[in-house]
Design a protein around this motif. Structure first.
Motif, PDB file in Angstrom:
ATOM      1  N   THR A  89       0.184  -0.445   0.184  1.00  0.00           N
ATOM      2  CA  THR A  89       0.193  -0.048   0.078  1.00  0.00           C
ATOM      3  C   THR A  89       1.023   1.058   0.108  1.00  0.00           C
ATOM      4  O   THR A  89       0.679   2.193  -1.213  1.00  0.00           O
ATOM      5  CB  THR A  89      -1.401   0.020   1.438  1.00  0.00           C
ATOM      6  N   GLU A 119       1.034   4.017  -2.942  1.00  0.00           N
ATOM      7  CA  GLU A 119       0.639   5.981  -2.428  1.00  0.00           C
ATOM      8  C   GLU A 119       1.094   6.254  -3.456  1.00  0.00           C
ATOM      9  O   GLU A 119       1.027   7.860  -3.767  1.00  0.00           O
ATOM     10  CB  GLU A 119       0.781   5.507  -1.374  1.00  0.00           C
ATOM     11  N   ARG A 152      -4.199   7.572   2.237  1.00  0.00           N
ATOM     12  CA  ARG A 152      -4.584   6.401   2.566  1.00  0.00           C
ATOM     13  C   ARG A 152      -5.481   5.171   3.070  1.00  0.00           C
ATOM     14  O   ARG A 152      -5.594   5.038   2.769  1.00  0.00           O
ATOM     15  CB  ARG A 152      -3.365   6.882   4.007  1.00  0.00           C
ATOM     16  N   GLU A 202      -7.251   2.679   0.723  1.00  0.00           N
ATOM     17  CA  GLU A 202      -7.934   1.248   1.361  1.00  0.00           C
ATOM     18  C   GLU A 202      -9.009   0.535   1.518  1.00  0.00           C
ATOM     19  O   GLU A 202      -9.222  -0.370   1.327  1.00  0.00           O
ATOM     20  CB  GLU A 202      -6.777   1.356   3.396  1.00  0.00           C
ATOM     21  N   LEU A 223      -9.372  -0.445  -2.613  1.00  0.00           N
ATOM     22  CA  LEU A 223      -8.308  -1.557  -2.758  1.00  0.00           C
ATOM     23  C   LEU A 223      -9.291  -3.108  -1.922  1.00  0.00           C
ATOM     24  O   LEU A 223      -8.785  -3.828  -2.180  1.00  0.00           O
ATOM     25  CB  LEU A 223      -7.582  -1.657  -1.628  1.00  0.00           C
ATOM     26  N   ASN A 279      -4.649  -9.526  -3.031  1.00  0.00           N
ATOM     27  CA  ASN A 279      -3.801  -9.115  -1.589  1.00  0.00           C
ATOM     28  C   ASN A 279      -3.188 -10.412  -1.665  1.00  0.00           C
ATOM     29  O   ASN A 279      -3.210 -11.550  -1.844  1.00  0.00           O
ATOM     30  CB  ASN A 279      -4.416  -9.434  -0.173  1.00  0.00           C
ATOM     31  N   TRP A 324      -0.020  -6.038  -2.963  1.00  0.00           N
ATOM     32  CA  TRP A 324      -1.350  -6.278  -4.177  1.00  0.00           C
ATOM     33  C   TRP A 324      -1.048  -6.068  -5.515  1.00  0.00           C
ATOM     34  O   TRP A 324      -0.365  -5.884  -5.931  1.00  0.00           O
ATOM     35  CB  TRP A 324      -2.071  -4.673  -4.258  1.00  0.00           C
TER      36      TRP A 324
END
Length: 738
Positions: free
Chosen positions: A402, A406, A413, A417, A420, A431, A436
């Protein structure tokens, strides 16, 4: 107990099953005379004897947990494997494990709170020594759990329970994307494994969505929905509209002891909850804060303190919500309204589970709508963000964590999240070990659905305002209103809310309760001190975000910001989420109907507060000058603020940094790397400013702006000023966003 995968139970005689279940209920409750509520045994029978898929929608305190613990126990006695319970909160898991063990059910939980116990739990599952395993929906995304534990659990599962099932539905007030993954889990189990979904807060639209998520039912191909009356006779509801924060806080200080027992005081923001606890807490009547910033260990201690009546109240955000179980909770007070009557019902449902009466009072605030709007706009994924994420993952050629992702997408963030999770549930990303990846599966942004959900949430906000305004007798009973928001048409006037029977709570000008020392002395002073408090410290950025080289090239800064280029601790009047001065600050910093920031000269009332901030600032050396951050949205506000500070403080007004030609207003949202990239060439130090900085010979300067949000504007501007020869740079603004 032995088990075989998905072993079907032999036909069970209804009377014998009822007697066996009653005995187990007595063990669970500790009362041999305990009997089932209407619908409880019907659910157990459908699960154990018929292996159906069942949705139970019943009010808080009805006994939904008894249904799934007893069904799990009875299934185990018939040779089925362990039950898997999907539970959304660690606090809820703790209570559920304790309740199960009281009934002789061997229960364990896997969560982020007990990683040291995971190996022992895995060994217990392998030895068939666990009857019930509780996990969070997020655990289903964990690669190790999904690859190692989940297949074995699916193969042996004797019962699947989805607690707080309204979280499945994005129509619901508490949508959690990982819950939608449960549809695939249900499909993997096959029709021979019974499935139970439970919730206390779902209207017909959410019920239909949850039933659809459960998929094809058992023997008869349908989901059995058992829905009861959602009204709570023990709750005495009321709403009291007061003019401002001062009156609301004064009311709580004076009258908190009028509310019997111990309870919860909900606030809409973390800072409001913390301020409230500080104001109300005193020796002999403790009030503590419980928020998303509270450490997990302290949360458990606070929950137990409330259960043991060692505190008068917890001043809490929604972090204290689903599943917290104190049957004798005496009251729930809201300082500010949730955005939905359904969410409100869920929170007030914590009270009065095992008492004849519990008091529920709403104290709505002027800031409520602004808070609702903030959370509503931050929770919906956008097509642009989704496209950025899928493109970045497809181009990476390897898993991205992540933080690494980013640096490639301009998404903050927390929003990243959430996005995702949505994409993972839809099968577009996965994941895996290392981060990812994009799966390559086609993904369509369902704009129509998201717009419909957004419209439904706006309607819920209007319904919450309508709840606050109810008046005129029993035909507008508050409990009836809440029940009908949940599509429960069986509700009848309660007879004891403030609409049915008149105000039951103390009038604002009533004398404080006997023995309420805060009401007798010093109340006005303490409330005034809280509301008039100004000067919130703002920590400077200490390190550059990772990944700037991808956006700015090889010369991009990285690592720690050198001391000689870093801003020092700054100040604002207040945070936008605070009580007190946040209200006039939000009004000053508002946007018009077209979304354009309103620009105006700083009013005298706000200017005087800035002077107070400057007087109380404990700097090592008094600043000598003021520099403004050039604004593309509120130039008049920022320039008048800087000029006013210079005049009152007798400081040199150095004007503003130069703004790059054609610079557009900064975009809202986004993450740190992209914000720094946007700012990197936005400002510059003109020759005249550079010359005047050098003449100050290293004296500190104030760097002035209207709002501090991410703190990166101040970090980048401070670096420019320090490199141009200035002394320490002290950021100063009207407000901080968070």
């Amino acid at each position: 107990m032995s088990s075989s995968p998905h072993s079907p139970a032999a036909p069970t005689d209804g009377a014998a099953l009822h007697e066996e279940a009653l005995q187990a209920l007595g063990a669970l409750t500790g009362r041999e005379e305990a009997r089932f509520h209407p619908g409880q045994f019907e659910a157990i029978q459908a699960l154990v004897a018929e292996r159906r898929r069942v949705l139970v929608v019943q009010r808080t305190g009805w006994g939904k947990s008894a249904v799934y613990f007893l069904a799990a126990l009875l299934q185990r006695r018939r040779g089925a494997g362990p039950a898997l319970i999907i539970s959304p909160l660690i606090a809820l898991m703790r209570d559920q494990v304790a309740a199960a063990r009281r009934a002789g059910v061997r229960a364990e939980a896997i969560s982020s709170a007990n990683p040291t116990e995971w190996r022992d739990i895995e060994e217990g599952l392998a030895a068939d020594a666990i009857d019930v395993l509780l996990v969070s929906p997020e655990r289903l995304v964990n690669p190790r759990f999904r690859e190692e534990q989940l297949p074995r659990l699916v193969d042996r599962c004797g019962l699947l329970v989805i607690d707080e099932a309204h979280c499945i539905s994005d129509w619901g007030h508490d949508f959690r994307p990982d819950y939608r993954r449960l549809r695939d889990l249900v499909a993997q189990l096959g029709t021979e494994v019974p499935v139970l979904a439970t919730t206390a807060t779902a209207n017909s639209r959410v019920v239909a969505d949850v039933a659809e998520q459960l998929g094809t039912g058992g023997a008869d191909g349908e989901v059995l929905t058992l829905r009861g009356s959602l009204t709570r006779e023990s709750l005495r509801l009321g709403s009291l509209s007061l003019a401002d924060d001062r009156q609301r806080l004064d009311y709580l200080v004076r009258h908190l002891d009028s509310f019997e027992g111990s309870g919860i005081i909900y606030a809409l923001t973390v800072s409001a909850a913390e301020d409230l606890a500080s104001l109300l807490d005193r020796p002999g009547r403790r009030v503590r804060a419980y928020t998303g910033r509270t450490d997990p260990e302290e949360r458990a201690e606070l929950e137990q303190a409330l259960k043991d009546n060692q505190v008068k109240a917890l001043a809490a955000t929604s972090a204290l919500g689903m599943g917290f179980d104190k049957p004798d909770l005496g009251f729930v007070i809201h300082l500010g309204a949730p955005s939905s009557p359904v969410a409100y019902y869920q929170q007030v449902g914590r009270a009065g589970r095992a008492t004849d009466r519990a008091d529920v009072l709403l104290l709505p605030g002027r800031e409520d709508r602004a808070v609702w709007e903030y959370f509503a706009t931050s929770s919906m994924p956008s097509q642009e963000s989704a496209s950025q994420v899928l493109t970045a993952l497809a181009e990476a050629g390897a898993p991205l964590s992540t933080p690494a992702l980013e640096t490639r997408v301009d998404v903050r963030r927390s929003a990243l999240e959430l996005l995702l999770k949505v994409l993972a549930v839809d099968g577009a990303v996965q994941n895996v070990k290392g981060g990812w990846i994009a799966t390559g599966a086609p993904w369509h942004y369902d704009a129509a659905r998201y717009e419909t959900v957004a419209r439904a949430r706006r309607e819920e906000q209007q319904a919450m305002l309508a709840y606050e305004a109810l008046s005129g007798g029993p035909e507008q009973c508050r409990m009836v209103f809440l029940a009908r928001q949940l599509d429960d048409e069986t509700a009848v006037p309660c007879g004891h809310c403030d609409v049915c029977a008149g105000p039951w709570y103390p009038a604002p000008d009533a004398p404080a309760a006997a023995g309420d020392r805060p009401g007798e002395e010093g109340a006005d002073e303490r409330v005034a001190a809280l509301l008039e408090r100004v000067g919130v410290p703002v920590e400077p950025r200490a390190s550059w975000p990772s990944g700037l080289d991808r956006l700015l090239g090889a010369d991009a800064p990285k690592g720690r910001i050198p001391e000689g280029e870093r801003a020092v601790e700054g100040r604002v009047i207040a945070r936008m989420s605070d009580l007190g001065w946040a209200v006039p600050l939000r009004e000053l910093l508002r946007s018009d109907e077209d979304g354009r920031p309103v620009d105006a000269v700083v009013p005298e009332r706000i200017g005087s507060r800035i002077v107070e901030v400057l007087k109380d600032w404990d700097w090592e050396q008094r600043p000598a000058a003021v520099v403004a951050v050039p604004s593309a949205t509120r130039p008049q506000l920022v320039s008048s603020l800087a000029a006013g500070i210079a005049s009152v403080g007798r400081l040199e007004d150095l004007g503003a940094l130069d703004l790059a030609p054609g610079a557009a207003p900064l975009r809202g949202g986004g993450n740190s790397a992209f914000r720094v990239a946007d700012l990197w060439e936005r400002f510059s130090v003109g020759e005249q400013l550079r010359s005047r900085l050098e003449q100050l010979d290293g004296a500190p300067i104030l760097l002035v702006d209207d709002v501090i949000d991410t703190r990166w504007t101040m970090a980048v501007a401070a670096r420019l000023l320090r490199r141009a020869g200035s002394g320490p740079v002290l950021p100063l603004a009207l407000a901080q966003q968070a």
